[in-house]
Design an enzyme around this catalytic site. Structure first.
Site, PDB file in Angstrom:
ATOM      1  N   GLU A  49      -9.727   1.212  -4.031  1.00  0.00           N
ATOM      2  CA  GLU A  49      -8.515   1.207  -3.211  1.00  0.00           C
ATOM      3  C   GLU A  49      -8.927   1.531  -1.778  1.00  0.00           C
ATOM      4  O   GLU A  49      -9.224   2.682  -1.452  1.00  0.00           O
ATOM      5  CB  GLU A  49      -7.498   2.230  -3.705  1.00  0.00           C
ATOM      6  CG  GLU A  49      -6.250   2.283  -2.827  1.00  0.00           C
ATOM      7  CD  GLU A  49      -5.355   3.481  -3.107  1.00  0.00           C
ATOM      8  OE1 GLU A  49      -4.600   3.874  -2.198  1.00  0.00           O
ATOM      9  OE2 GLU A  49      -5.407   4.035  -4.224  1.00  0.00           O
ATOM     10  N   ARG A  53      -5.412   3.273   6.448  1.00  0.00           N
ATOM     11  CA  ARG A  53      -5.222   4.433   7.331  1.00  0.00           C
ATOM     12  C   ARG A  53      -6.012   4.311   8.628  1.00  0.00           C
ATOM     13  O   ARG A  53      -5.782   5.072   9.558  1.00  0.00           O
ATOM     14  CB  ARG A  53      -5.631   5.717   6.599  1.00  0.00           C
ATOM     15  CG  ARG A  53      -4.777   6.019   5.381  1.00  0.00           C
ATOM     16  CD  ARG A  53      -5.272   7.244   4.639  1.00  0.00           C
ATOM     17  NE  ARG A  53      -4.558   7.438   3.383  1.00  0.00           N
ATOM     18  CZ  ARG A  53      -4.820   8.400   2.514  1.00  0.00           C
ATOM     19  NH1 ARG A  53      -5.793   9.271   2.770  1.00  0.00           N
ATOM     20  NH2 ARG A  53      -4.125   8.503   1.391  1.00  0.00           N
ATOM     21  N   LYS A 137       2.033   4.484  -9.252  1.00  0.00           N
ATOM     22  CA  LYS A 137       1.197   5.536  -8.683  1.00  0.00           C
ATOM     23  C   LYS A 137       2.071   6.789  -8.596  1.00  0.00           C
ATOM     24  O   LYS A 137       3.228   6.724  -8.155  1.00  0.00           O
ATOM     25  CB  LYS A 137       0.720   5.122  -7.288  1.00  0.00           C
ATOM     26  CG  LYS A 137       0.037   6.230  -6.493  1.00  0.00           C
ATOM     27  CD  LYS A 137      -0.366   5.717  -5.118  1.00  0.00           C
ATOM     28  CE  LYS A 137      -0.957   6.822  -4.262  1.00  0.00           C
ATOM     29  NZ  LYS A 137      -1.476   6.315  -2.967  1.00  0.00           N
TER      30      LYS A 137
END
Length: 216
Positions: A49, A53, A137
């Site tokens: 993943e 960011r 998630k």
């Protein structure tokens, strides 16, 4: 009402079943992307993943997809439809969000890259549940109640499966994976900032291998 397709659910189930651990990867230097993910792959991790960011996230996804064709490479920390579309264009094989909006949930129903929506409450879970989502998630896991919270969610949602992420450490991953509704665990402990800064890829491989050994 449009429902999540079988293809999307099958793709997300394939991602979650490919590896017990899903590293949350933040690329601060573009040259680190391929050797870092290669080191994780060499340690037995098959799902990456790569978060958005930083400004390097999208290019890292493109590069790692080409360099590691046998790995699942997804985009994390996707917070808008614009980012979702950009991640698809970059070649992300799945999308992970820290939370949910109706717009993102509905967009994903017909998207190329299936969604693993982030939730922290039963109410958020219900938003996705009504559209056919069953894989989620759970974030931020430790702050949102940890393993006891996930165990409690298993009562009203027995067919929901989770990937908890957020505050989980190597020492606590086993506790989550012991739950019947947890398929895989996400975490940033697999890529310690200081180790990545030193470009000690051998140590990254050892951390990945050791973490998998701890839970198998």
């Amino acid at each position: 009402m449009t429902q999540l397709s079988g293809f999307h659910r099958e793709r997300i189930r394939s991602v979650l079943s490919a590896s017990l651990l899903m590293p949350v990867i933040t690329i601060k230097h573009p040259d680190d992307a391929i050797p870092l993910c290669q080191a994780l792959f060499d340690g037995g991790v098959r799902v990456m993943e790569i978060t958005l960011r930083t400004e390097h996230g999208l290019n890292a996804i493109k590069a790692v997809r080409e360099a590691l064709p046998k790995a699942w490479v997804g985009a994390g920390t996707v917070t808008s439809l614009a980012q979702y579309r950009q991640a698809e264009t970059a070649g992300a094989q799945f999308i992970v969000t820290p939370g949910v909006t109706e717009a993102i949930l509905e967009f994903s129903l017909t998207s190329e890259a299936p969604l693993l929506p982030g939730i922290s409450t039963a109410s958020e879970l219900l938003l996705g549940y009504g559209l056919g989502y069953r894989e989620f998630k759970f974030f931020p896991a430790e702050v949102a109640g940890g393993a006891p919270a996930l165990k409690a969610l298993g009562g009203p949602f027995p067919d929901a499966t989770f990937c908890p992420t957020g505050g989980i450490r190597r020492e606590t991953a086993r506790e989550y994976l012991a739950l019947t509704n947890v398929q895989t665990v996400g975490g940033s402990w697999l890529t310690p900032e200081e180790v990545v800064a030193q470009k000690d890829w051998a140590q990254i491989t050892e951390i990945a291998r050791g973490s998998l050994s701890d839970i198998t």
